[in-house]
Design a protein around this motif. Structure first.
Motif, PDB file in Angstrom:
ATOM      1  N   PRO A 148       0.805  -1.224   0.000  1.00 29.05           N
ATOM      2  CA  PRO A 148       0.000   0.000   0.000  1.00 29.05           C
ATOM      3  C   PRO A 148       0.837   1.274   0.000  1.00 29.05           C
ATOM      4  N   GLU A 149       2.118   1.185   0.405  1.00 29.21           N
ATOM      5  CA  GLU A 149       2.934   2.403   0.419  1.00 29.21           C
ATOM      6  C   GLU A 149       3.351   2.833  -0.989  1.00 29.21           C
ATOM      7  N   ILE A 150       3.215   1.912  -1.945  1.00 30.61           N
ATOM      8  CA  ILE A 150       3.541   2.270  -3.335  1.00 30.61           C
ATOM      9  C   ILE A 150       2.284   2.812  -4.007  1.00 30.61           C
ATOM     10  N   ALA A 151       2.346   4.081  -4.377  1.00 21.77           N
ATOM     11  CA  ALA A 151       1.157   4.756  -4.900  1.00 21.77           C
ATOM     12  C   ALA A 151       0.977   4.558  -6.399  1.00 21.77           C
ATOM     13  N   GLU A 152       2.072   4.321  -7.105  1.00 24.99           N
ATOM     14  CA  GLU A 152       1.960   4.255  -8.563  1.00 24.99           C
ATOM     15  C   GLU A 152       3.137   3.479  -9.149  1.00 24.99           C
ATOM     16  N   GLY A 153       2.885   2.882 -10.319  1.00 27.76           N
ATOM     17  CA  GLY A 153       3.935   2.182 -11.050  1.00 27.76           C
ATOM     18  C   GLY A 153       4.241   2.910 -12.350  1.00 27.76           C
ATOM     19  N   LEU A 154       5.512   2.970 -12.712  1.00 26.03           N
ATOM     20  CA  LEU A 154       5.881   3.599 -13.988  1.00 26.03           C
ATOM     21  C   LEU A 154       5.875   2.564 -15.102  1.00 26.03           C
ATOM     22  N   LEU A 155       5.395   2.979 -16.243  1.00 25.19           N
ATOM     23  CA  LEU A 155       5.315   2.106 -17.407  1.00 25.19           C
ATOM     24  C   LEU A 155       6.313   2.536 -18.461  1.00 25.19           C
ATOM     25  N   LEU A 156       7.075   1.575 -18.956  1.00 27.47           N
ATOM     26  CA  LEU A 156       7.990   1.808 -20.073  1.00 27.47           C
ATOM     27  C   LEU A 156       7.420   1.092 -21.301  1.00 27.47           C
ATOM     28  N   ASP A 157       7.801   1.557 -22.475  1.00 31.17           N
ATOM     29  CA  ASP A 157       7.361   0.825 -23.664  1.00 31.17           C
ATOM     30  C   ASP A 157       8.372  -0.271 -23.993  1.00 31.17           C
ATOM     31  N   ASP A 158       8.095  -1.055 -25.027  1.00 31.44           N
ATOM     32  CA  ASP A 158       8.947  -2.220 -25.292  1.00 31.44           C
ATOM     33  C   ASP A 158      10.278  -1.833 -25.945  1.00 31.44           C
ATOM     34  N   GLU A 159      10.536  -0.535 -26.040  1.00 30.38           N
ATOM     35  CA  GLU A 159      11.879  -0.084 -26.405  1.00 30.38           C
ATOM     36  C   GLU A 159      12.506   0.710 -25.262  1.00 30.38           C
ATOM     37  N   GLU A 160      11.987   0.471 -24.049  1.00 29.99           N
ATOM     38  CA  GLU A 160      12.561   1.020 -22.811  1.00 29.99           C
ATOM     39  C   GLU A 160      12.453   2.536 -22.666  1.00 29.99           C
ATOM     40  N   ARG A 161      11.487   3.131 -23.356  1.00 32.44           N
ATOM     41  CA  ARG A 161      11.192   4.534 -23.082  1.00 32.44           C
ATOM     42  C   ARG A 161      10.190   4.615 -21.933  1.00 32.44           C
ATOM     43  N   VAL A 162      10.367   5.562 -21.048  1.00 34.42           N
ATOM     44  CA  VAL A 162       9.385   5.788 -19.994  1.00 34.42           C
ATOM     45  C   VAL A 162       8.201   6.536 -20.599  1.00 34.42           C
ATOM     46  N   ILE A 163       6.991   6.032 -20.348  1.00 34.67           N
ATOM     47  CA  ILE A 163       5.799   6.609 -20.973  1.00 34.67           C
ATOM     48  C   ILE A 163       4.913   7.337 -19.972  1.00 34.67           C
ATOM     49  N   SER A 164       4.621   6.702 -18.838  1.00 34.71           N
ATOM     50  CA  SER A 164       3.641   7.266 -17.913  1.00 34.71           C
ATOM     51  C   SER A 164       3.582   6.421 -16.655  1.00 34.71           C
ATOM     52  N   GLY A 165       2.678   6.778 -15.740  1.00 34.50           N
ATOM     53  CA  GLY A 165       2.299   5.872 -14.668  1.00 34.50           C
ATOM     54  C   GLY A 165       1.162   4.999 -15.157  1.00 34.50           C
ATOM     55  N   VAL A 166       0.768   4.028 -14.336  1.00 33.93           N
ATOM     56  CA  VAL A 166      -0.331   3.145 -14.725  1.00 33.93           C
ATOM     57  C   VAL A 166      -1.635   3.940 -14.857  1.00 33.93           C
ATOM     58  N   MET A 167      -1.836   4.880 -13.938  1.00 32.96           N
ATOM     59  CA  MET A 167      -3.080   5.663 -13.953  1.00 32.96           C
ATOM     60  C   MET A 167      -2.789   7.162 -13.971  1.00 32.96           C
ATOM     61  N   SER A 168      -1.602   7.530 -14.392  1.00 36.57           N
ATOM     62  CA  SER A 168      -1.216   8.936 -14.317  1.00 36.57           C
ATOM     63  C   SER A 168      -0.209   9.249 -15.414  1.00 36.57           C
ATOM     64  N   ASN A 169       0.025  10.545 -15.616  1.00 32.98           N
ATOM     65  CA  ASN A 169       1.088  10.947 -16.518  1.00 32.98           C
ATOM     66  C   ASN A 169       2.263  11.504 -15.726  1.00 32.98           C
ATOM     67  N   LEU A 170       3.372  11.600 -16.420  1.00 35.79           N
ATOM     68  CA  LEU A 170       4.651  11.881 -15.776  1.00 35.79           C
ATOM     69  C   LEU A 170       5.221  13.186 -16.297  1.00 35.79           C
ATOM     70  N   LEU A 171       5.786  13.964 -15.395  1.00 31.96           N
ATOM     71  CA  LEU A 171       6.534  15.161 -15.780  1.00 31.96           C
ATOM     72  C   LEU A 171       7.827  15.179 -14.993  1.00 31.96           C
ATOM     73  N   ILE A 172       8.869  15.674 -15.625  1.00 30.35           N
ATOM     74  CA  ILE A 172      10.119  15.815 -14.875  1.00 30.35           C
ATOM     75  C   ILE A 172      10.627  17.248 -14.984  1.00 30.35           C
ATOM     76  N   TRP A 173      11.352  17.623 -13.969  1.00 29.93           N
ATOM     77  CA  TRP A 173      11.973  18.948 -13.885  1.00 29.93           C
ATOM     78  C   TRP A 173      13.469  18.718 -13.905  1.00 29.93           C
ATOM     79  N   ARG A 174      14.121  19.370 -14.848  1.00 30.76           N
ATOM     80  CA  ARG A 174      15.521  19.031 -15.110  1.00 30.76           C
ATOM     81  C   ARG A 174      16.168  20.227 -15.790  1.00 30.76           C
ATOM     82  N   GLY A 175      17.158  20.784 -15.138  1.00 36.30           N
ATOM     83  CA  GLY A 175      17.847  21.946 -15.718  1.00 36.30           C
ATOM     84  C   GLY A 175      16.882  23.088 -15.978  1.00 36.30           C
ATOM     85  N   ALA A 176      15.964  23.305 -15.044  1.00 36.04           N
ATOM     86  CA  ALA A 176      14.984  24.400 -15.147  1.00 36.04           C
ATOM     87  C   ALA A 176      14.061  24.283 -16.364  1.00 36.04           C
ATOM     88  N   ARG A 177      13.875  23.035 -16.810  1.00 31.90           N
ATOM     89  CA  ARG A 177      12.895  22.800 -17.882  1.00 31.90           C
ATOM     90  C   ARG A 177      11.949  21.697 -17.442  1.00 31.90           C
TER      91      ARG A 177
END
Lengths: 261, 261
Positions: A148-177
């Motif tokens: 229960p402490e794990i709120a979400e799982g990340l999904l990668l595609d079959d070429e190992e790109r990160v796509i989203s969470g199982v029930m959510s979308n993903l954003l990252i902050w990196r170098g002020a972008r």
């Protein structure tokens, strides 16, 4: 509108339809216009005639007095004769499901714990971005963990790109972008993700959609997940990697929570 | 058993279920044991408790007197709370749909006309082989053509392997061997395909499952398509390529039609 659905409905038979999940606060479905616009766009891609707003409004009114809860709108292609081919002149079916009560909110400030799923998403450009009813990959991925402490799982595609969470979308902050995965091969281009990109840009933040690897997620300054019901939460831990404090997420979450449309 | 289905059914919400389509001749569902065994296998892969044969038998009896038609058996994971995760102790729902009348049979002797679909199947090993309810790719592929003389479309995966027809499986005859595409990345491992492999082997024919390109299909001595409702038909034309006369298909079709289980 919660009566029985014809078992010949193509939504049930083939996953031939689309849906939206909305947070209802004090009887008011949040981001109604944006949600309906996305429902219409998804219907258009599947060549389903989306029911007009007036019908949804009437369904909502028929629910009577509602408070805080979760509203789900489904549109299926309707009933048809046997066979995969969409019948000419099928009458789309709309289904509206309201459940009182909101799920426990994600802890936006302290962040949530996420994991990486074993399942790899198949790629189907013709369905990518659409929140269609054929979601068995999400079902299987969500069954991978029970802690229960794990709120979400990340999904990668079959070429190992990160796509989203199982029930959510993903954003990252990196170098002020702000960056979010491209969703033209798989994934669901959600309303909250689109809103966040728009609000961030309006706030002078540089935003891009890009392919990203798991290493790029792990080396990001901040990682965030979002959906229409849970809002935005930063990821505090992903596997061994921890992010101790919020950076941009507080500002984005505030912009999102005050947005009204 | 054709009454309304709860709109919260996970089959409708997520495609979370499996199905079988059977040909009924003189009130008797064809290949009943093999069909039920496949239903059970598919349920097992999705961790759904498959209803026992006795319940299906009771449903069938409740239909009353039936003649020639098509019977569809669906099993969904049942209803659940909101969210993708399969609920503990969900009660699977079985749905039985009977439609009187058989579709016009494929012309086994003269053969059928097929085309190659533009859609490329995504690959998902965890779902490959299963006849699950999330069939939007088949829906989109079947909408690609309208010409009534085209009986079926061939589906390739996103690495250009030939996988199957939209609603059928594929076998080729080449150098006195029978070959059929491997279905561990995508596709549905159908009952008729399995029966044909078994019957051919029992008849001393060498049978193999293999990856195959479109060129290998086009250069085959004979190409055949099969499913539980339509049986087996040879392909007489695929694009510009024609096959003027049956080779092994007549023998295989006869074995199939006389098989009883």
């Amino acid at each position: 509108v919660e009566s029985g659905v014809d078992p010949r409905d193509r939504g049930l038979q083939y996953g031939d339809g689309v849906f939206r999940t909305l947070r209802v606060v004090a009887g008011r479905p949040r981001w109604w216009r944006a949600q309906l616009a996305k429902l219409e766009e998804d219907c258009r891609r599947l060549r389903i005639d989306c029911p007009p707003e007036s019908l949804w409004r009437a369904d909502l009114a028929a629910l009577g007095r509602i408070g805080d809860g979760v509203l789900k709108l489904l549109v299926t292609r309707g009933d048809g004769p046997r066979g995969y081919r969409p019948p000419q002149g099928a009458l789309p079916r709309r289904i509206l499901i309201y459940r009182a009560g909101l799920p426990p909110a994600w802890d936006t400030a302290n962040g949530i714990v996420a994991r990486v799923c074993d399942l790899r998403l198949g790629r189907q450009p013709l369905l990518a971005g659409i929140k269609h009813l054929a979601r068995l990959e999400n079902v299987l991925a969500s069954a991978e963990w029970a802690a229960p402490e794990i709120a979400e799982g990340l999904l990668l595609d079959d070429e190992e790109r990160v796509i989203s969470g199982v029930m959510s979308n993903l954003l990252i902050w990196r170098g002020a972008r702000l960056a979010t995965p491209r969703l033209h091969r798989c994934g669901v281009a959600g309303v909250t993700r689109a809103l966040l990109m728009r609000l961030a840009r309006a706030d002078g933040i540089e935003v891009c959609e890009d392919d990203m690897t798991l290493d790029e997620i792990l080396s990001a300054d901040e990682v965030m997940l979002c959906n229409s019901v849970m809002g935005l939460a930063r990821v505090a831990r992903l596997g061994e990697r921890t992010w101790p404090a919020p950076l941009i997420s507080t500002r984005l979450a505030a912009a999102l929570e005050t947005f009204d449309a």
